[in-house]
Design an enzyme around this catalytic site. Structure first.
Site, PDB file in Angstrom:
ATOM      1  N   TYR A 137     -20.512 102.041  28.465  1.00  0.00           N
ATOM      2  CA  TYR A 137     -19.620 101.621  27.412  1.00  0.00           C
ATOM      3  C   TYR A 137     -19.847 100.161  27.426  1.00  0.00           C
ATOM      4  CZ  TYR A 137     -15.110 101.645  25.667  1.00  0.00           C
ATOM      5  OH  TYR A 137     -13.962 101.534  24.669  1.00  0.00           O
ATOM      6  N   ARG A 190     -19.916  98.780  11.584  1.00  0.00           N
ATOM      7  CA  ARG A 190     -19.165  97.777  12.330  1.00  0.00           C
ATOM      8  C   ARG A 190     -19.420  98.205  13.901  1.00  0.00           C
ATOM      9  NH1 ARG A 190     -13.947  97.433  14.536  1.00  0.00           N
ATOM     10  NH2 ARG A 190     -15.756  97.799  16.343  1.00  0.00           N
ATOM     11  N   LYS A 208     -18.263 106.749  23.835  1.00  0.00           N
ATOM     12  CA  LYS A 208     -16.879 107.089  24.221  1.00  0.00           C
ATOM     13  C   LYS A 208     -16.256 108.615  24.532  1.00  0.00           C
ATOM     14  CE  LYS A 208     -15.218 103.176  22.032  1.00  0.00           C
ATOM     15  NZ  LYS A 208     -14.106 102.357  21.924  1.00  0.00           N
ATOM     16  N   GLU A 280     -14.523 105.793  14.789  1.00  0.00           N
ATOM     17  CA  GLU A 280     -14.700 104.736  15.459  1.00  0.00           C
ATOM     18  C   GLU A 280     -15.641 103.650  14.641  1.00  0.00           C
ATOM     19  OE1 GLU A 280     -13.564 104.556  18.863  1.00  0.00           O
ATOM     20  OE2 GLU A 280     -14.354 102.573  18.611  1.00  0.00           O
ATOM     21  N   ASP A 281     -15.471 102.475  14.870  1.00  0.00           N
ATOM     22  CA  ASP A 281     -16.408 101.379  14.342  1.00  0.00           C
ATOM     23  C   ASP A 281     -16.816 101.635  12.832  1.00  0.00           C
ATOM     24  OD1 ASP A 281     -16.032 100.545  16.771  1.00  0.00           O
ATOM     25  OD2 ASP A 281     -18.169 100.496  17.446  1.00  0.00           O
ATOM     26  N   ASP A 303      -9.131 104.331  16.582  1.00  0.00           N
ATOM     27  CA  ASP A 303      -9.326 103.617  17.915  1.00  0.00           C
ATOM     28  C   ASP A 303      -9.490 102.138  17.869  1.00  0.00           C
ATOM     29  OD1 ASP A 303      -9.405 103.850  20.792  1.00  0.00           O
ATOM     30  OD2 ASP A 303     -11.594 103.285  20.742  1.00  0.00           O
ATOM     31  N   ASP A 304     -10.261 101.518  16.756  1.00  0.00           N
ATOM     32  CA  ASP A 304     -10.397 100.168  16.663  1.00  0.00           C
ATOM     33  C   ASP A 304      -8.900  99.555  16.258  1.00  0.00           C
ATOM     34  OD1 ASP A 304     -13.066 100.202  17.359  1.00  0.00           O
ATOM     35  OD2 ASP A 304     -13.238 101.283  15.642  1.00  0.00           O
ATOM     36  N   ASN A 445     -15.937  92.382  21.443  1.00  0.00           N
ATOM     37  CA  ASN A 445     -16.985  92.929  22.219  1.00  0.00           C
ATOM     38  C   ASN A 445     -18.105  93.050  21.397  1.00  0.00           C
ATOM     39  OD1 ASN A 445     -15.076  94.157  24.216  1.00  0.00           O
ATOM     40  ND2 ASN A 445     -14.390  95.427  22.650  1.00  0.00           N
ATOM     41  N   ASN A 489      -9.141  96.684  27.169  1.00  0.00           N
ATOM     42  CA  ASN A 489     -10.157  97.595  26.393  1.00  0.00           C
ATOM     43  C   ASN A 489      -9.433  98.907  25.896  1.00  0.00           C
ATOM     44  OD1 ASN A 489     -12.202  99.722  26.163  1.00  0.00           O
ATOM     45  ND2 ASN A 489     -13.417  97.742  25.855  1.00  0.00           N
TER      46      ASN A 489
HETATM   47  O1  LIG Z   1     -16.016  99.997  22.394  1.00  0.00           O
HETATM   48  C1  LIG Z   1     -14.940  98.984  22.859  1.00  0.00           C
HETATM   49  O2  LIG Z   1     -15.517  98.493  24.069  1.00  0.00           O
HETATM   50  C2  LIG Z   1     -13.983  98.733  22.216  1.00  0.00           C
HETATM   51  C3  LIG Z   1     -14.100  99.106  20.569  1.00  0.00           C
HETATM   52  O3  LIG Z   1     -13.619 100.151  20.338  1.00  0.00           O
HETATM   53  C4  LIG Z   1     -14.608  98.221  19.779  1.00  0.00           C
HETATM   54  O4  LIG Z   1     -15.036  97.041  20.229  1.00  0.00           O
HETATM   55  O5  LIG Z   1     -15.071  98.523  18.847  1.00  0.00           O
HETATM   56 MG   LIG Z   2     -14.672 100.591  18.523  1.00  0.00          MG
END
Ligand SMILES: O=C([O-])CC(=O)C(=O)O
Ligand SMILES: [Mg+2]
Length: 599
Positions: A137, A190, A208, A280-281, A303-304, A445, A489
């Site tokens: 991670y 992203r 994840k 995610e992202d 999640d973000d 991060n 986190n």
């Molecule tokens: O993945 C991680 O550590 C936290 C997160 O979702 C990100 O920064 O996009």
């Molecule tokens: Mg993320």
């Protein structure tokens, strides 16, 4: 002789198999028990034999196969004669893990283990969270994504390209597992704070979901990582000979939206309306749009936005026990107005309103700075739309963070815009000047993007600040006292929320669930933790935390009509636990099996 034994054992095995197939109609009570699961696994797996067993990471136990199993399954002689326990195998894995010379090598080693022997992977990961989470991670997964062209060995998860429009459901049908309950999906725009990595971003859904299993106990067969490839705007990747996706600019507009829409409906058709889809992202703009568009129609969360919001809010709630302030008595300054910070600001505002403040009062305590400066109503540099506008103030325009801190004298400063070093010496010192116990959260991060280091925050405030970061920082000793920075986190939140949501059959995930998860997480921080500077429980407790959150959410969901899994279980903890994966090996020795020479 050997071939006689193996022919005989094959026959016995197929007899045992046909007898076992009578067990397919297990009672519903048995279905939820581990024994029921074990039997069903055995029935499903019994079709695979010989070398294919060793090549199947879900079945492979390596040297831990017993002699009986080796004979029964036709793999005798295909592995060294020694029979090892799982504990002995774990020692070998840990020795290998520690011997690697870089974190990226450790990442590759662990992923290869996951590809070879899934249960052993989850056993070592879940027993060594503090050492291994930073590898599978953040921060190492970020590095792995940047170098995914080299790191890539075996595909894991589904890759769906914009060229597959019209056929997404068919692609989902190619996935071998039918009972998927959790999907993590990205389009790679992203990745952490590293920007657009396109298909290389697949490391994130994979990482994840490894935590879904290792921390949330969700069975790996129920988890599906998905990468949507619509191209990348990262020019470097267009000319990268190792790139594994479309080397063209991103498709945008209605074509992109229709593609994502087809994906959402295809998932619902294939896996039902309670299959959780974690976004995610995604790029900022799309993340908010899709959340609004889908949150009441699908079982989904971002999640973000929401996961990060909950973990940061939990850190703030725990910090208040140190600063001895009420939430509403704080002034929050956010560096960045992207997914994470808007999410945190919204959740803190919701929490203040839950405590009795009006929306206007809550919002008056929240200030935001983006790349063009303080969010103010008449800002000459513009650029305030969407959710940002909710937090814009009637105030003079300012764009220097150091001056803004001096002017507003916030009690808490939270950074999540991937601007490394944004919390300068002057910023941190000002926080220390105006607050006995300033709250400083550097959440970007991976570590290379953090707003400041734990060491800087502690030294520049003489050890008085309450510090948390998104990626891990080591402990730091100051004035003879060792302080443990909190890792704020979302890994503290998403595995537990997902476990609760999946087990209760929740169809939509409201923000109140995240607020509830944040409150629960904060309650799990003890006074002893706080005395060490921790605003989160230690990482080694994170599985317990996830279970606690899931059970708490189960109570909440059944009380508030959000659950669809009926009848309602009396004991929610037992209920949630009955779904949880165990990494212990299955035993492939049907009770009816006998040694061939006695048969
Ligand atoms: O993945 C991680 O550590 C936290 C997160 O979702 C990100 O920064 O996009
Ligand atoms: Mg993320």
């Amino acid at each position: 002789m050997a071939s006689v034994v193996s022919t005989a054992s094959r026959k016995v095995f197929s007899n045992a198999t046909s007898r076992l197939s009578l067990l397919t109609s297990v009672s519903s009570r048995e279905k939820s028990s581990n024994e029921g699961k074990r039997r069903r696994d055995l029935i499903n797996h019994s079709r695979v034999r010989g070398i294919d067993i060793l090549r199947n990471p879900k079945l492979n136990k390596g040297t831990a196969f017993t002699v009986k199993e080796r004979q029964l399954m036709g793999i005798h002689g295909l592995i060294p004669p020694v029979v090892r326990t799982m504990e002995e195998q774990t020692v070998r894995v840990l020795t290998n893990f520690r011997k690697r010379s870089s974190d990226l090598d450790r990442f590759i080693y662990l992923i290869s283990l996951q590809d070879r022997n899934e249960r052993l992977f989850y056993k070592v990961l879940s027993e060594n969270v503090e050492d291994m989470m930073p590898i599978v991670y953040t921060p190492t997964v970020g590095q792995a994504c940047e170098h995914y062209g080299i790191v890539f060995r075996r595909p894991r998860g589904l890759f769906i390209s914009i060229n597959d429009r019209g056929h997404i459901y068919d692609i989902l049908c190619n996935w071998p597992e039918r009972n998927v309950k959790a999907i993590v999906v990205t389009d790679g725009e992203r990745i952490l704070g590293l920007g657009d990595l396109g298909v290389y971003g697949m490391g994130i859904p994979v990482g994840k979901l490894s935590l879904y299993t290792a921390l949330g106990g969700i069975h790996p067969a129920k988890c599906l990582p998905i990468l949507l490839d619509v191209g990348t705007n990262n020019k470097k990747l267009h000319s990268d000979p190792l790139y594994i996706g479309r080397q063209e600019n991103r498709v945008t507009g209605p074509e992109y939206d229709d593609f994502v829409d087809e994906f959402m409906h295809a998932v619902q058709r294939r896996y039902g309306s309670t299959c959780l889809i974690q976004f995610e992202d995604f790029g900022n703009h799309n993340a908010f749009r899709f959340l609004e568009k889908y949150r009441n129609k699908f079982c989904t969360f971002n999640d973000d936005i929401q996961g990060t919001a909950a973990v940061a809010a939990a850190g703030v709630f725990a910090s208040l026990r140190i600063t001895k302030k009420k939430l509403i008595d704080n002034v929050f300054l956010f560096q960045g107005a992207g997914e994470a910070n808007i999410g945190i600001a919204q959740l803190l505002s919701l929490a203040m309103q839950e405590e009795g403040a009006t929306e206007a009062e809550a919002i008056s305590k929240i200030w935001m700075v983006d790349s063009r400066g303080l969010l103010t109503k008449e800002r000459p540099s513009g650029g305030i739309s969407g959710h940002k506008a909710d937090f814009a103030k009637d105030f003079k325009h300012m764009n220097n963070l150091e001056e803004i801190v001096e002017e507003l004298k916030p009690s808490a400063i939270i950074g999540a815009a991937a601007v490394a070093g944004a919390f300068t010496e002057k910023v941190i010192k000002s926080m220390g000047k105006y607050n006995e116990r300033p709250i400083i959260f550097a959440l970007s991060n991976p570590t290379s993007k953090a707003e400041c280091s734990a060491e800087d925050a502690y030294t520049l405030t003489e050890g008085r600040c309450v510090f948390a970061s998104g990626s891990p920082f080591p402990s730091f000793t100051i004035n003879g006292k060792t302080l443990y920075p909190g890792q704020g986190n979302n890994a503290y939140i998403f595995p537990g929320v997902a476990l609760g949501v999946i087990t209760c059959g929740v169809r939509h995930v409201p923000d109140l669930l995240f607020l509830r998860a944040a409150q629960r997480l904060a309650e799990l921080v003890t006074d002893e933790h706080l005395a060490e500077g921790r605003v989160y429980p230690p990482l080694s407790d994170i599985q317990e935390v996830s279970l606690n959150i899931a059970v708490d959410l189960a109570e909440y969901c059944y009380t508030n009509g959000l659950a669809s899994a009926y009848p309602e279980p009396d004991d929610k903890e037992e209920y949630v636990k009955s779904f949880m994966y165990t990494s212990e090996y299955e035993i492939f020795e049907p009770e009816t099996w006998e040694w061939p020479d006695k048969a």
